[in-house]
Design a protein around this motif. Structure first.
Motif, PDB file in Angstrom:
ATOM      1  N   THR A 183       0.818  -1.207   0.000  1.00  0.00           N
ATOM      2  CA  THR A 183       0.000   0.000   0.000  1.00  0.00           C
ATOM      3  C   THR A 183       0.856   1.263   0.000  1.00  0.00           C
ATOM      4  O   THR A 183       0.357   2.350  -0.216  1.00  0.00           O
TER       5      THR A 183
ATOM      6  N   ILE B  51     -11.149  -0.278  -3.349  1.00  0.00           N
ATOM      7  CA  ILE B  51     -10.586  -1.378  -4.134  1.00  0.00           C
ATOM      8  C   ILE B  51     -10.999  -2.714  -3.522  1.00  0.00           C
ATOM      9  O   ILE B  51     -11.364  -3.649  -4.226  1.00  0.00           O
ATOM     10  N   PHE B  52     -10.955  -2.786  -2.189  1.00  0.00           N
ATOM     11  CA  PHE B  52     -11.349  -4.028  -1.517  1.00  0.00           C
ATOM     12  C   PHE B  52     -12.804  -4.360  -1.815  1.00  0.00           C
ATOM     13  O   PHE B  52     -13.144  -5.511  -2.098  1.00  0.00           O
TER      14      PHE B  52
ATOM     15  N   ALA C 227     -13.224  -5.666  -5.402  1.00  0.00           N
ATOM     16  CA  ALA C 227     -12.700  -7.025  -5.524  1.00  0.00           C
ATOM     17  C   ALA C 227     -13.666  -8.027  -4.901  1.00  0.00           C
ATOM     18  O   ALA C 227     -13.936  -9.097  -5.457  1.00  0.00           O
ATOM     19  N   LYS C 228     -14.224  -7.670  -3.750  1.00  0.00           N
ATOM     20  CA  LYS C 228     -15.166  -8.560  -3.071  1.00  0.00           C
ATOM     21  C   LYS C 228     -16.438  -8.747  -3.891  1.00  0.00           C
ATOM     22  O   LYS C 228     -16.984  -9.854  -3.979  1.00  0.00           O
TER      23      LYS C 228
ATOM     24  N   THR D  25      -9.348 -11.465  -6.053  1.00  0.00           N
ATOM     25  CA  THR D  25      -8.468 -10.954  -5.020  1.00  0.00           C
ATOM     26  C   THR D  25      -7.980  -9.557  -5.391  1.00  0.00           C
ATOM     27  O   THR D  25      -7.998  -9.169  -6.569  1.00  0.00           O
ATOM     28  N   ILE D  26      -7.530  -8.809  -4.392  1.00  0.00           N
ATOM     29  CA  ILE D  26      -7.001  -7.457  -4.653  1.00  0.00           C
ATOM     30  C   ILE D  26      -5.779  -7.518  -5.586  1.00  0.00           C
ATOM     31  O   ILE D  26      -5.682  -6.717  -6.525  1.00  0.00           O
TER      32      ILE D  26
ATOM     33  N   GLN E  65      -8.614  -8.825   3.757  1.00  0.00           N
ATOM     34  CA  GLN E  65      -8.068  -9.569   2.627  1.00  0.00           C
ATOM     35  C   GLN E  65      -7.464 -10.895   3.099  1.00  0.00           C
ATOM     36  O   GLN E  65      -7.664 -11.943   2.474  1.00  0.00           O
TER      37      GLN E  65
END
Length: 227
Positions: A15, A39-40, A43-44, A49-50, A145
């Motif tokens: 990060t 972003i998380f 992706a979810k 995945t990130i 994550q």
């Protein structure tokens, strides 16, 4: 356990420091970013995945990148065997249910949780409030994550304000049982915390600019910004 620690620290370091990786990827969809999306969260939503999402969008890896409303994000296909947001594995079926077998299956051995400590201030002195909130959010994203990939964490957080003697915090019973600590914010708190981590073989991640050269003499320290 140590391999999991390396994964945790590399994920959080990602990060702060990005490198562009160009590769050929076929897109499954395009996502238009909405207000307050992360972003998380994206992706979810798509079950990827990130890292997969970042690989599909190299510009997101560039330093200073910010997710903005209206941006178009490429969504890759999720690979067979990837972990889904609920912790299940994509493409894996329950063979017992499919065959209705009566054969007893061995229980899955639980993995010990990674014990994470956060020793940062919770105040708004010198404009630190916003920065601390952002960092705590970043830690939560990283832990979510890890959870989605089947890695369990146990988190302990302490308010360590400016001028506080961090040695008092280290008297807490759970402090010596940690696997990794994130902090501190202030330079005068680094040495006692670093010596404590060396004594108990705890990894220390210092994500902020501090003075001193403890990182050069203490192998337990991982320092993002160095002189």
């Amino acid at each position: 356990m140590r391999n999991y620690l390396k994964y945790l620290m590399l994920f959080l370091a990602m990060t702060f420091s990005y490198s562009v990786l160009a590769q050929s990827v076929q897109w499954r969809d395009q996502h238009k970013v909405k207000r307050k999306e992360t972003i998380f969260g994206i992706a979810k939503e798509y079950g990827v995945t990130i890292p997969q999402l970042l690989d599909a969008n190299p510009s997101m890896k560039q330093a200073g990148y910010e997710l903005k409303k209206g941006d178009l994000i490429f969504v890759p296909y999720s690979k067979e065997g990837d972990f889904l947001p609920d912790g299940s594995v994509k493409g894996k079926t329950d063979k017992k249910a499919a065959t209705k077998s009566t054969v007893a299956q061995a229980p899955v051995k639980a993995v010990n949780a990674i014990r994470v400590g956060v020793m940062l201030p919770l105040h708004n002195q010198d404009g630190d409030g916003k920065r601390m909130v952002e960092y705590y959010r970043g830690i939560l994203l990283a832990l979510n994550q890890l959870k989605s990939e089947g890695i369990t964490t146990e988190v302990h957080a302490w308010n360590v304000p400016k001028g506080a003697d961090i040695r008092n915090t280290l008297l807490e019973p759970n402090a010596s049982k940690l696997d990794v600590i994130f902090g501190p914010l202030y330079s005068e708190q680094v040495k006692p915390l670093a010596d404590f981590c060396r004594a108990y073989d705890i990894k220390l991640v210092i994500p902020f600019s501090i003075s001193g050269n403890d990182v050069e003499t203490n192998p337990n320290i991982f320092q993002v910004y160095q002189t």
